[in-house]
Design a protein around this motif. Structure first.
Motif, PDB file in Angstrom:
ATOM      1  N   VAL A  10       0.840  -1.199   0.000  1.00  0.00           N
ATOM      2  CA  VAL A  10       0.000   0.000   0.000  1.00  0.00           C
ATOM      3  C   VAL A  10       0.876   1.250   0.000  1.00  0.00           C
ATOM      4  O   VAL A  10       0.612   2.222  -0.723  1.00  0.00           O
ATOM      5  N   ILE A  11       1.924   1.230   0.809  1.00  0.00           N
ATOM      6  CA  ILE A  11       2.826   2.376   0.901  1.00  0.00           C
ATOM      7  C   ILE A  11       3.516   2.624  -0.436  1.00  0.00           C
ATOM      8  O   ILE A  11       3.502   3.738  -0.983  1.00  0.00           O
ATOM      9  N   GLN A 286      -0.033   1.170  12.936  1.00  0.00           N
ATOM     10  CA  GLN A 286       0.654   1.912  11.888  1.00  0.00           C
ATOM     11  C   GLN A 286      -0.298   2.897  11.234  1.00  0.00           C
ATOM     12  O   GLN A 286      -1.499   2.637  11.112  1.00  0.00           O
ATOM     13  N   GLY A 287       0.265   4.020  10.821  1.00  0.00           N
ATOM     14  CA  GLY A 287      -0.502   4.982  10.050  1.00  0.00           C
ATOM     15  C   GLY A 287       0.305   5.444   8.853  1.00  0.00           C
ATOM     16  O   GLY A 287       1.519   5.655   8.945  1.00  0.00           O
ATOM     17  N   PHE A 288      -0.372   5.579   7.711  1.00  0.00           N
ATOM     18  CA  PHE A 288       0.290   6.065   6.502  1.00  0.00           C
ATOM     19  C   PHE A 288      -0.733   6.744   5.611  1.00  0.00           C
ATOM     20  O   PHE A 288      -1.891   6.328   5.538  1.00  0.00           O
ATOM     21  N   GLY A 289      -0.284   7.775   4.927  1.00  0.00           N
ATOM     22  CA  GLY A 289      -1.139   8.453   3.974  1.00  0.00           C
ATOM     23  C   GLY A 289      -0.410   9.630   3.377  1.00  0.00           C
ATOM     24  O   GLY A 289       0.824   9.664   3.328  1.00  0.00           O
ATOM     25  N   VAL A 290      -1.167  10.601   2.921  1.00  0.00           N
ATOM     26  CA  VAL A 290      -0.576  11.816   2.352  1.00  0.00           C
ATOM     27  C   VAL A 290      -1.232  13.020   3.003  1.00  0.00           C
ATOM     28  O   VAL A 290      -2.336  12.936   3.543  1.00  0.00           O
ATOM     29  N   ILE A 291      -0.521  14.154   2.937  1.00  0.00           N
ATOM     30  CA  ILE A 291      -1.018  15.354   3.594  1.00  0.00           C
ATOM     31  C   ILE A 291      -0.577  16.572   2.802  1.00  0.00           C
ATOM     32  O   ILE A 291       0.496  16.576   2.180  1.00  0.00           O
ATOM     33  N   GLY A 292      -1.404  17.593   2.786  1.00  0.00           N
ATOM     34  CA  GLY A 292      -1.055  18.851   2.137  1.00  0.00           C
ATOM     35  C   GLY A 292      -1.370  18.881   0.661  1.00  0.00           C
ATOM     36  O   GLY A 292      -1.723  17.857   0.054  1.00  0.00           O
TER      37      GLY A 292
END
Length: 414
Positions: A10-11, A286-292
């Motif tokens: 996923v990452i 765990q946490g993952f994603g995108v920001i901004g």
């Protein structure tokens, strides 16, 4: 609950290599190539001498010895850096030549100056007391690199040896991937800076230092922000302030199931960061994603120090390599022999702190667990500091026997 492979996929699916840019050689040092490099000409570009000595026709010096030297007339003087001579070496003559000078036509070997008695029989002649082999001490055109040969491929790390090769083939500019810019911050009201007095209930922040230096060891340019209080607005403000210089953001703490998990509560509302459980120990939350606006990748790692470090090794390091256009590190995963027997809980992949201790009779390395005197909790940094690998126990394995082969993940830099 996700598997380790599922979460990593996923990452990596969300990441794209950073765009390449051209750099001069000294500035390109320490980066990874973003292009294949092809030589435009042969290296060496011309036949040249590997020794200070005399360029000769082999037929003229065959049989030369201390007892029966050959005397040749010196007709040319050839220093390095001149254009190739057009004057042929005639029978009975030779050319005095320096290292790196072009070999004159007609010569097919170099007699080192140590095999001569230059000047012993008068000016303009040399006594040769030993014969070379055919072509001996001549660096032939293209023996190192051929024109149109690919000498370095995309993804190659540019260390001193690679920079030297690029210079040798005449390249002054190369396309490289920039070092990822990584912002690291820790969350928690209990944290204080190292060097400050920790009040009752407080601890020194180790995570941001561990993660920042681990990112540096992976080739990143790192900005350590430090601690952010347990406040949602303060967290978002801190992250948004850093996005202008971030290709990737790492936070630690505030992602588990308890109360006051500010990172999880705040970033979940954005809808672009996902929090999951991964079937591993340590490091399950765990946490993952995108920001901004630029969709900057963000990793929210667990707060326990060992959990944060293991999570970095398993998830963040491959992400940093992906940003540099690289795949998995080939030499990280290896096998070793278990130096002891131990149990492992079913259903979670274990990452145990280990140390390679010796080689077995058949040449295999043995590995032992470290830090057992104080336990194996994910808050215990003592054992981690002395580990040189992580012992990887698969989810379905509940018992490892002494002498059994087991996978290890070496803890190394780039």
């Amino acid at each position: 609950m996700r598997s380790v492979e599922e979460h990593l996929s996923v990452i990596l699916a969300r990441l794209r290599p950073l765009p390449p840019f051209e750099q001069h050689l000294l500035d390109a040092h320490g980066h990874f190539l973003a292009e294949d490099i092809t030589a435009e000409r042969d290296l060496p570009a011309f036949d040249n001498s590997a020794m200070d000595g005399y360029a000769v026709r082999l037929v003229d010096v065959l049989g030369a010895s201390e007892q029966n030297p050959v005397i040749l007339s010196v007709e040319q003087e050839l220093p390095a850096g001149i254009a190739p001579s057009e004057t042929e070496v005639e029978p009975g003559t030779c050319a005095r030549i320096m290292t790196g000078a072009p070999v004159p036509p007609g010569a097919d070997a170099i007699v080192p100056v140590e095999w001569t008695d230059a000047g012993a029989v008068g000016d303009g002649s040399v006594r040769v007391s030993r014969a070379p082999g055919i072509g001996q001490h001549i660096r032939t055109v293209g023996e190192d690199v051929r024109a149109d040969q690919v000498v370095l491929t995309a993804g190659t790390y540019l260390g001193s040896r690679q920079i030297g090769l690029l210079a040798a083939i005449g390249r002054d500019l190369v396309a490289v991937r920039p070092a990822p810019r990584v912002v690291v911050l820790s969350t928690g009201a209990e944290l204080v800076e190292p060097g400050a007095e920790a009040a009752p209930g407080q601890i020194h922040d180790s995570n941001s230092y561990t993660l920042a230096t681990a990112a540096k060891e992976t080739g990143a340019e790192v900005y350590r922000v430090g601690m952010v209080p347990d406040d949602g607005k303060a967290l978002l403000d801190a992250i948004e302030d850093q996005l202008i210089r971030a290709d990737l953001v790492i936070t630690s703490g505030g992602v588990s199931m308890g109360a006051y998990e500010v990172v999880k509560e705040t970033l979940s509302r954005l809808g672009t960061v996902e929090f999951v459980k991964v079937a591993m120990q340590p490091g399950m939350p765990q946490g993952f994603g995108v920001i901004g606006p630029d969709e900057t990748p963000i990793f929210t790692l667990p707060g326990n120090p060992v959990s944060a470090f293991v999570s970095f090794e398993i998830f963040v390091k491959p992400a940093l390599r992906a940003l540099q256009g690289l795949g998995p590190h080939e030499d990280e995963t290896q096998t070793a022999v278990a130096a002891e027997s131990f149990d492992s809980p079913e259903g979670r992949r274990q990452f145990l702190r280990g140390r390679l201790v010796r080689s077995t009779d058949n040449g295999e390395h043995a590995v032992t667990r470290v830090g057992l005197a104080s336990g194996s909790g994910s808050h215990l940094m003592g054992g981690l500091a002395h580990a040189d690998c992580l012992i990887v126990v698969p989810e379905q394995v509940t018992r490892v026997e002494q002498g059994e082969q087991i996978s290890i993940l070496k803890l190394e830099s780039v």
